[in-house]
Design a protein around this motif. Structure first.
Motif, PDB file in Angstrom:
ATOM      1  N   VAL A  13       0.862  -1.173   0.000  1.00 45.06           N
ATOM      2  CA  VAL A  13       0.000   0.000   0.000  1.00 45.06           C
ATOM      3  C   VAL A  13       0.904   1.230   0.000  1.00 45.06           C
ATOM      4  CG1 VAL A  13      -1.771   1.318   1.233  1.00 45.06           C
ATOM      5  CG2 VAL A  13      -1.824  -1.181   1.281  1.00 45.06           C
ATOM      6  N   GLY A  14       0.615   2.173  -0.883  1.00 43.07           N
ATOM      7  CA  GLY A  14       1.357   3.431  -0.917  1.00 43.07           C
ATOM      8  C   GLY A  14       0.450   4.579  -0.521  1.00 43.07           C
ATOM      9  N   LEU A  15       0.960   5.512   0.265  1.00 42.29           N
ATOM     10  CA  LEU A  15       0.201   6.695   0.662  1.00 42.29           C
ATOM     11  C   LEU A  15       0.995   7.941   0.307  1.00 42.29           C
ATOM     12  CD1 LEU A  15      -0.066   4.415   3.225  1.00 42.29           C
ATOM     13  CD2 LEU A  15      -1.902   6.001   3.791  1.00 42.29           C
ATOM     14  N   ALA A  16       0.259   9.020   0.039  1.00 42.83           N
ATOM     15  CA  ALA A  16       0.915  10.281  -0.302  1.00 42.83           C
ATOM     16  C   ALA A  16       0.059  11.439   0.189  1.00 42.83           C
ATOM     17  CB  ALA A  16       1.128  10.389  -1.807  1.00 42.83           C
ATOM     18  N   THR A  17       0.720  12.546   0.482  1.00 36.50           N
ATOM     19  CA  THR A  17       0.013  13.772   0.811  1.00 36.50           C
ATOM     20  C   THR A  17      -0.653  14.320  -0.450  1.00 36.50           C
ATOM     21  OG1 THR A  17       2.110  14.938   0.496  1.00 36.50           O
ATOM     22  CG2 THR A  17       1.491  14.385   2.761  1.00 36.50           C
ATOM     23  N   PRO A  18      -1.634  15.217  -0.307  1.00 34.77           N
ATOM     24  CA  PRO A  18      -2.322  15.728  -1.493  1.00 34.77           C
ATOM     25  C   PRO A  18      -1.401  16.345  -2.532  1.00 34.77           C
ATOM     26  CG  PRO A  18      -3.558  16.291   0.475  1.00 34.77           C
ATOM     27  CD  PRO A  18      -2.268  15.702   0.948  1.00 34.77           C
ATOM     28  N   TYR A  40       5.179  14.125   0.096  1.00 36.33           N
ATOM     29  CA  TYR A  40       5.601  13.134   1.098  1.00 36.33           C
ATOM     30  C   TYR A  40       4.914  11.820   0.783  1.00 36.33           C
ATOM     31  CZ  TYR A  40       7.254  11.399   5.611  1.00 36.33           C
ATOM     32  OH  TYR A  40       7.919  10.694   6.590  1.00 36.33           O
ATOM     33  N   THR A  41       5.693  10.756   0.710  1.00 34.99           N
ATOM     34  CA  THR A  41       5.178   9.434   0.361  1.00 34.99           C
ATOM     35  C   THR A  41       5.607   8.409   1.394  1.00 34.99           C
ATOM     36  OG1 THR A  41       7.136   9.066  -1.023  1.00 34.99           O
ATOM     37  CG2 THR A  41       5.156   9.898  -2.117  1.00 34.99           C
ATOM     38  N   VAL A  42       4.772   7.410   1.580  1.00 32.15           N
ATOM     39  CA  VAL A  42       5.055   6.322   2.518  1.00 32.15           C
ATOM     40  C   VAL A  42       4.650   5.015   1.853  1.00 32.15           C
ATOM     41  CG1 VAL A  42       4.144   5.203   4.605  1.00 32.15           C
ATOM     42  CG2 VAL A  42       4.947   7.560   4.713  1.00 32.15           C
ATOM     43  N   HIS A  54       4.084   7.517   9.770  1.00 34.91           N
ATOM     44  CA  HIS A  54       2.762   8.012  10.164  1.00 34.91           C
ATOM     45  C   HIS A  54       2.405   9.235   9.311  1.00 34.91           C
ATOM     46  CE1 HIS A  54       2.568   5.914  14.310  1.00 34.91           C
ATOM     47  NE2 HIS A  54       3.564   5.392  13.623  1.00 34.91           N
ATOM     48  N   LEU A  55       2.105   9.014   8.054  1.00 32.00           N
ATOM     49  CA  LEU A  55       1.914  10.102   7.103  1.00 32.00           C
ATOM     50  C   LEU A  55       0.780  11.034   7.520  1.00 32.00           C
ATOM     51  CD1 LEU A  55       2.269  10.056   3.362  1.00 32.00           C
ATOM     52  CD2 LEU A  55       0.058  10.781   4.227  1.00 32.00           C
ATOM     53  N   LYS A  56       1.061  12.333   7.500  1.00 37.62           N
ATOM     54  CA  LYS A  56       0.068  13.347   7.841  1.00 37.62           C
ATOM     55  C   LYS A  56      -0.672  13.793   6.575  1.00 37.62           C
ATOM     56  CE  LYS A  56       3.134  15.148  11.456  1.00 37.62           C
ATOM     57  NZ  LYS A  56       3.941  16.328  11.876  1.00 37.62           N
ATOM     58  N   ARG A  57      -1.917  14.258   6.790  1.00 29.22           N
ATOM     59  CA  ARG A  57      -2.752  14.788   5.711  1.00 29.22           C
ATOM     60  C   ARG A  57      -2.766  13.835   4.509  1.00 29.22           C
ATOM     61  NH1 ARG A  57      -1.885  20.809   3.405  1.00 29.22           N
ATOM     62  NH2 ARG A  57      -1.799  21.248   5.650  1.00 29.22           N
ATOM     63  N   ILE A  58      -3.407  12.700   4.693  1.00 32.23           N
ATOM     64  CA  ILE A  58      -3.466  11.700   3.626  1.00 32.23           C
ATOM     65  C   ILE A  58      -4.241  12.262   2.436  1.00 32.23           C
ATOM     66  CG2 ILE A  58      -4.205   9.380   2.988  1.00 32.23           C
ATOM     67  CD1 ILE A  58      -4.092   8.666   5.970  1.00 32.23           C
ATOM     68  N   GLY A  59      -3.647  12.161   1.270  1.00 35.74           N
ATOM     69  CA  GLY A  59      -4.326  12.571   0.046  1.00 35.74           C
ATOM     70  C   GLY A  59      -4.724  11.383  -0.807  1.00 35.74           C
ATOM     71  N   THR A  60      -3.807  10.386  -0.880  1.00 30.79           N
ATOM     72  CA  THR A  60      -4.038   9.214  -1.725  1.00 30.79           C
ATOM     73  C   THR A  60      -3.629   7.946  -0.991  1.00 30.79           C
ATOM     74  OG1 THR A  60      -3.568  10.517  -3.709  1.00 30.79           O
ATOM     75  CG2 THR A  60      -3.516   8.127  -3.946  1.00 30.79           C
ATOM     76  N   ALA A 118       3.744  -3.338  -7.016  1.00 33.92           N
ATOM     77  CA  ALA A 118       5.163  -3.004  -6.906  1.00 33.92           C
ATOM     78  C   ALA A 118       5.396  -2.196  -5.636  1.00 33.92           C
ATOM     79  CB  ALA A 118       5.617  -2.208  -8.125  1.00 33.92           C
ATOM     80  N   ARG A 119       6.601  -2.287  -5.101  1.00 30.58           N
ATOM     81  CA  ARG A 119       6.916  -1.560  -3.866  1.00 30.58           C
ATOM     82  C   ARG A 119       6.760  -0.056  -4.089  1.00 30.58           C
ATOM     83  NH1 ARG A 119      11.772  -2.749   0.350  1.00 30.58           N
ATOM     84  NH2 ARG A 119      10.435  -4.571   0.579  1.00 30.58           N
ATOM     85  N   PRO A 120       5.976   0.628  -3.242  1.00 25.33           N
ATOM     86  CA  PRO A 120       5.708   2.054  -3.453  1.00 25.33           C
ATOM     87  C   PRO A 120       6.919   2.919  -3.118  1.00 25.33           C
ATOM     88  CG  PRO A 120       4.065   1.024  -2.002  1.00 25.33           C
ATOM     89  CD  PRO A 120       5.208   0.080  -2.124  1.00 25.33           C
ATOM     90  N   ARG A 121       6.860   4.138  -3.613  1.00 27.13           N
ATOM     91  CA  ARG A 121       7.858   5.137  -3.228  1.00 27.13           C
ATOM     92  C   ARG A 121       7.730   5.436  -1.735  1.00 27.13           C
ATOM     93  NH1 ARG A 121       7.865  10.496  -6.338  1.00 27.13           N
ATOM     94  NH2 ARG A 121       9.714  10.678  -5.011  1.00 27.13           N
ATOM     95  N   ASP A 122       8.857   5.807  -1.151  1.00 27.79           N
ATOM     96  CA  ASP A 122       8.865   6.158   0.272  1.00 27.79           C
ATOM     97  C   ASP A 122       9.898   7.270   0.467  1.00 27.79           C
ATOM     98  OD1 ASP A 122       8.053   4.773   3.185  1.00 27.79           O
ATOM     99  OD2 ASP A 122       9.960   5.855   3.192  1.00 27.79           O
ATOM    100  N   TYR A 123       9.441   8.401   0.954  1.00 27.70           N
ATOM    101  CA  TYR A 123      10.277   9.602   1.034  1.00 27.70           C
ATOM    102  C   TYR A 123      11.601   9.323   1.731  1.00 27.70           C
ATOM    103  CZ  TYR A 123      11.623  14.442   2.068  1.00 27.70           C
ATOM    104  OH  TYR A 123      12.306  15.636   2.172  1.00 27.70           O
ATOM    105  N   TRP A 124      11.560   8.716   2.902  1.00 26.82           N
ATOM    106  CA  TRP A 124      12.799   8.547   3.672  1.00 26.82           C
ATOM    107  C   TRP A 124      13.616   7.346   3.202  1.00 26.82           C
ATOM    108  CZ3 TRP A 124      14.902  12.382   5.848  1.00 26.82           C
ATOM    109  CH2 TRP A 124      14.134  13.415   6.399  1.00 26.82           C
TER     110      TRP A 124
END
Length: 264
Positions: free
Chosen positions: A181-186, A190-192, A235-241, A247-253
């Protein structure tokens, strides 16, 4: 009969005089050995550091460190299950954590127009939720330890639906056994990336409240990820997506050398 202080002092002086001694030659030999051992250790350290700086890399960091990250990931993956819960605490022991990290939060926030978009592996839009939709889902409250990778921690009270509840809304439209699962701010700044077992864990929330109050903008309003099995960078803030992926998602850090899995 116990010794008097004077008798004890005299005995210790006598024992010191009787202690074995070494010759000057032996002393010099031992000194040389110690010097050579220390020098060899220093040289090995310098060579190792040089290797880390100039040796082969994997995903932008030295291969040796990346291999260590992967070993850590295999270990933590073997421990995660829905029955393996992070410790919980009385709500009275909790308080808001300090504000730390504003990546993805610099754009103005309009809560009335904010939406959480849920997508599939090829990017197709499967669902769109506003705050009312999220509040209509079953709400779960938990008081868990928020651990920052910088070394500090805080016990925090959270409330909101589970990420698995959101996944259930689109489950029939997703391929089976997707691993990530990939998450990103709007704004996408920032991606997780999460492994599916961690994302669907019963303590992984889309938190709408912190300390019995709606989230503040600096703490990720209107909705943020809370995942107690991982460090705060996840713990991604302000989830947009939220996107379910093959495939392994992008991750900022992780793209900056940190462990992708980041379990603790």
């Amino acid at each position: 009969m116990s010794e008097t202080p004077d008798q004890r002092a005299a005995r210790l002086r006598a024992e010191a005089l009787d202690a074995p001694t070494i010759s000057d030659a032996e002393f010099q030999t031992r000194s040389r050995r110690a010097f050579l051992a220390t020098g060899a250790a220093a040289l090995a350290g310098a060579v190792g550091w040089q290797y880390l700086q100039t040796g082969p890399t994997s995903e932008r960091i030295p291969t040796l460190l990346r291999d260590g990250h992967r070993l850590n990931e295999r270990l933590w993956k073997s421990l995660i299950s829905e029955n393996q819960l992070a410790p919980t605490f009385p709500r009275g022991t909790s308080r808001a954590p300090k504000v730390n990290g504003r990546y993805g939060l610099r754009s103005p926030l309009d809560v009335d127009t904010w939406r959480m978009r849920v997508a599939g592996p090829d990017g197709q839009l499967l669902d769109v939720l506003d705050l009312d939709d999220l509040r209509a889902l079953p709400q779960h409250e938990q008081t868990t330890e928020f651990k920052c990778i910088e070394g500090w921690s805080e016990i925090v009270n959270w409330r909101g639906p589970r990420l698995s509840d959101i996944a259930a809304r689109v489950a029939t439209r997703l391929p089976q056994n997707l691993p990530y699962v990939g998450l990103a701010t709007p704004d996408g700044q920032y991606t997780v990336g999460l492994d599916m077992a961690s994302a669907m864990h019963p303590q992984t929330l889309v938190a709408l409240e912190m300390q019995a109050r709606p989230l503040t903008p600096e703490h990720g309003a209107p909705a943020r990820l809370v995942i107690p099995l991982k460090y705060g960078v996840k713990h991604l803030k302000r989830i947009g997506t939220v996107r379910f992926m093959a495939a392994r998602p992008r991750d900022y850090w992780a793209e900056r050398g940190y462990d992708w899995f980041t379990g603790h």
